[in-house]
Design an enzyme around this catalytic site. Structure first.
Site, PDB file in Angstrom:
ATOM      1  N   HIS A  72       5.157  -2.954   2.282  1.00 60.03           N
ATOM      2  CA  HIS A  72       5.089  -1.671   1.388  1.00 60.03           C
ATOM      3  C   HIS A  72       3.387  -1.135   2.195  1.00 60.03           C
ATOM      4  O   HIS A  72       2.621  -1.924   2.243  1.00 60.03           O
ATOM      5  CB  HIS A  72       4.963  -2.111   0.335  1.00 60.03           C
ATOM      6  CG  HIS A  72       6.280  -2.512  -0.506  1.00 60.03           C
ATOM      7  ND1 HIS A  72       6.416  -2.495  -1.740  1.00 60.03           N
ATOM      8  CD2 HIS A  72       7.268  -3.012   0.241  1.00 60.03           C
ATOM      9  CE1 HIS A  72       7.844  -2.977  -1.891  1.00 60.03           C
ATOM     10  NE2 HIS A  72       8.434  -3.266  -0.884  1.00 60.03           N
ATOM     11  N   PRO A 293      -1.897 -11.009 -13.845  1.00 54.72           N
ATOM     12  CA  PRO A 293      -0.940 -10.896 -12.808  1.00 54.72           C
ATOM     13  C   PRO A 293      -0.896  -9.251 -12.303  1.00 54.72           C
ATOM     14  O   PRO A 293      -0.412  -8.907 -11.282  1.00 54.72           O
ATOM     15  CB  PRO A 293       0.275 -11.203 -12.991  1.00 54.72           C
ATOM     16  CG  PRO A 293       0.383 -11.086 -14.511  1.00 54.72           C
ATOM     17  CD  PRO A 293      -0.964 -11.589 -14.959  1.00 54.72           C
ATOM     18  N   LYS A 297      -3.146 -10.886  -7.678  1.00 58.16           N
ATOM     19  CA  LYS A 297      -4.250 -11.634  -6.987  1.00 58.16           C
ATOM     20  C   LYS A 297      -4.211 -13.046  -6.754  1.00 58.16           C
ATOM     21  O   LYS A 297      -4.728 -13.913  -5.962  1.00 58.16           O
ATOM     22  CB  LYS A 297      -5.592 -11.248  -7.404  1.00 58.16           C
ATOM     23  CG  LYS A 297      -6.085  -9.783  -7.278  1.00 58.16           C
ATOM     24  CD  LYS A 297      -6.522  -9.552  -5.746  1.00 58.16           C
ATOM     25  CE  LYS A 297      -6.296  -8.244  -5.292  1.00 58.16           C
ATOM     26  NZ  LYS A 297      -5.503  -7.889  -4.134  1.00 58.16           N
ATOM     27  N   TYR A 384      -6.482  -3.738  -3.426  1.00 60.36           N
ATOM     28  CA  TYR A 384      -4.859  -4.143  -3.682  1.00 60.36           C
ATOM     29  C   TYR A 384      -4.565  -4.843  -2.366  1.00 60.36           C
ATOM     30  O   TYR A 384      -3.838  -5.922  -2.337  1.00 60.36           O
ATOM     31  CB  TYR A 384      -4.199  -2.958  -3.966  1.00 60.36           C
ATOM     32  CG  TYR A 384      -2.706  -3.425  -4.581  1.00 60.36           C
ATOM     33  CD1 TYR A 384      -2.552  -3.696  -5.736  1.00 60.36           C
ATOM     34  CD2 TYR A 384      -1.988  -3.296  -3.587  1.00 60.36           C
ATOM     35  CE1 TYR A 384      -1.423  -4.251  -6.541  1.00 60.36           C
ATOM     36  CE2 TYR A 384      -0.479  -3.900  -4.064  1.00 60.36           C
ATOM     37  CZ  TYR A 384      -0.173  -3.859  -5.436  1.00 60.36           C
ATOM     38  OH  TYR A 384       0.931  -4.331  -5.961  1.00 60.36           O
TER      39      TYR A 384
END
Length: 390
Positions: A72, A293, A297, A384
Site C-alpha cells: 500500500h 493498535p 506498531k 507510519y
C-alpha cells in the site's frame, strides 16, 4: 540440556530472534506454551512497515510475502464525511505491506523446521533462575510431561504481556509506565473482498472505525466500543450497519458485506517497562511494551527489538558486552517514539466519552491540519511506514 540462548515464546519476536541467531551461528532453543497449529493460525496484526519487509526479504523469508502481501502506498483518513488520502510513498519514498502476522509466523515455523532448529511446543511450568549469573537456567515441563532443565548463556523473554519472563524479574527492579484508554476495539474478520484498495481510518461522531484487509478475499474491520461492551449484544447485522454508518462519505462508497468468520473485543492500553533487561534476561516485544493498535506498531516494534537483541547476543557470546549493556536504552528510544505515535493516532481518531466541547474542537482541528498540511502529513507518513532500524 545446554544451549547458548533460551528463547521463551514462539511468536514473531521469538521465532525471528531464533532465526537471526541461527544465521549468525548461535544456538538457540525456542519454548512455546501453545500447540503448533494454534501458533500458526492465531490472527494478529497485519501491517508490515517497510523496514520489516526489507529485513524479511534480506534474510530469505520474503518469498510468500512478495507473492501474497498487499503493498500500500497510502491510506485514507476520513472525517467530516470526506476522504483525505495520506500518500505514504509520495511523501516518504516508502510503503507498507499488508501481510498477516500469522503468515510471518508460518514462514518462520517452516524455516525452523526446514533447518531442524529446536522448537518445542506445548511446554508448561516454565521457570527462570540464576538470571544474575553468566549461566541462567530454564526449567519446564515438555509436551510429554517430563521436567527438563536447560542451561544457557542468555534468556530472551519473547512470551508476551502475560508470559513468565517479566514476572521473573525481582520486585523493585522494573519501572512500569501504563495508560488505559476509555474505549476498546470490536474487531471482525469477514470473508468478503475489501471495499477499498487501501486502509481507511475514520473519525466519526459515533466513534472510530477502521477498514483493513488480510487478503483479496478477507477483510478486517474494527469499531470503537466501550471496554465493558458485551460482545453478545453485537449481531452481525448490527456490526455491518454500524460500520456502514461510520465509514460513509459524501460521495460513492459501498461497504461490501459477507460472512463474519471471527469477532472479539480488545481493550486499548499503552504499557512500557524500563529497563528491558535484568542480568542475562532480555525482554522483547509485548513482554516489554504494548501499544494501542491504531498506529500499527506492535509487531513491527517487536521486530525492531530482536534486530537489536540478535546483534547484542552475538557480541555478548563473543566476549563483548557493550551492545548487551546498551540494549535496553537503544530499544527504548524507538519504543517511546512508537508509543507517542500510537497515542497520537489513537487520541486524534477516537471519540473520548469524557471529552468536553473544547477538546472535541481541538481534535477536529488536528485532523484538518494533518490532512491539509504537507509537513504534518509527512510526519505522520514517516512514522507510519517505519523509522529505520538502529
Amino acid at each position: 540440556m545446554r544451549t547458548q540462548v533460551a528463547v521463551i515464546g514462539a511468536g514473531p519476536a521469538g521465532l525471528l530472534l531464533s532465526y537471526l541467531l541461527h544465521q549468525a551461528g548461535v544456538e538457540a532453543v525456542v519454548l512455546e506454551a501453545r500447540d503448533r497449529e494454534y501458533v500458526r493460525q492465531r490472527v494478529r496484526a497485519g501491517v508490515c512497515e517497510q523496514p520489516t519487509v526489507d529485513l524479511l526479504t534480506e534474510i530469505g523469508l520474503g518469498g510468500r510475502l512478495a507473492a501474497e502481501g498487499l503493498p500500500h502506498e497510502g491510506f485514507s483518513l476520513r472525517f467530516d464525511g470526506t476522504d483525505h488520502r495520506i500518500a505514504l510513498t509520495e511523501l516518504t519514498g516508502k510503503a507498507i505491506t499488508v501481510y498477516g502476522q500469522q503468515e510471518i509466523v508460518k514462514d518462520l515455523v517452516d524455516a525452523h523446521e526446514a533447518a531442524d532448529l529446536p522448537l518445542h511446543f506445548e511446554v508448561s511450568d516454565v521457570s527462570l533462575s540464576a538470571l544474575d549469573s553468566s549461566r541462567p537456567v530454564v526449567r519446564y515441563r515438555d509436551s510429554s510431561g517430563v521436567v527438563q532443565t536447560l542451561e544457557c548463556d542468555a534468556v530472551a523473554g519473547c512470551d508476551g504481556f502475560h508470559g513468565v519472563s517479566r514476572p521473573s524479574i525481582p520486585d523493585g527492579v522494573l519501572t512500569i509506565f501504563e495508560r488505559e484508554y476509555p474505549f476498546a476495539w470490536l474487531g471482525v474478520l469477514a470473508r468478503t473482498q475489501p471495499s477499498h484498495e487501501e486502509l481507511i481510518y475514520t473519525h466519526h461522531p459515533r466513534g472510530f472505525a477502521l477498514h483493513s484487509m488480510r487478503s483479496p478475499d478477507v477483510t478486517r474491520l474494527y469499531l470503537q466500543v466501550d471496554p465493558a461492551e458485551n460482545l453478545a449484544a453485537w449481531s452481525d447485522d448490527r456490526i455491518w450497519t454500524e460500520l456502514s454508518t461510520r465509514l460513509a462519505v459524501d460521495g460513492e462508497f459501498t461497504l461490501r458485506e459477507g460472512p463474519i468468520l471471527d469477532k472479539g473485543i480488545t481493550p486499548m492500553r499503552s504499557f512500557v517497562t524500563e529497563p528491558m533487561r535484568h542480568g542475562r534476561l532480555f525482554l522483547a516485544g509485548d513482554a516489554a511494551h504494548i501499544v494501542p493498535p491504531t498506529g500499527a506498531k506492535g509487531m513491527n516494534l517487536a521486530v525492531a527489538d530482536v534486530v537489536v537483541l540478535s546483534r547484542a547476543l552475538v557480541a555478548l557470546l563473543q566476549g563483548d558486552s557493550a551492545l548487551a549493556e546498551s540494549y535496553s536504552d537503544t530499544c527504548l528510544r524507538r519504543v517511546w517514539r512508537a508509543e507517542h505515535f500510537s497515542w497520537f493516532m489513537t487520541t486524534m481518531l477516537h471519540v473520548d466519552p469524557g471529552a468536553d466541547a473544547f477538546a472535541q474542537r481541538l481534535q477536529l482541528s488536528q485532523l484538518r491540519y494533518t490532512a491539509s498540511s504537507r509537513a504534518a502529513a509527512t510526519s505522520l507518513a514517516e512514522n507510519y511506514v517505519g523509522l529505520p532500524f538502529v
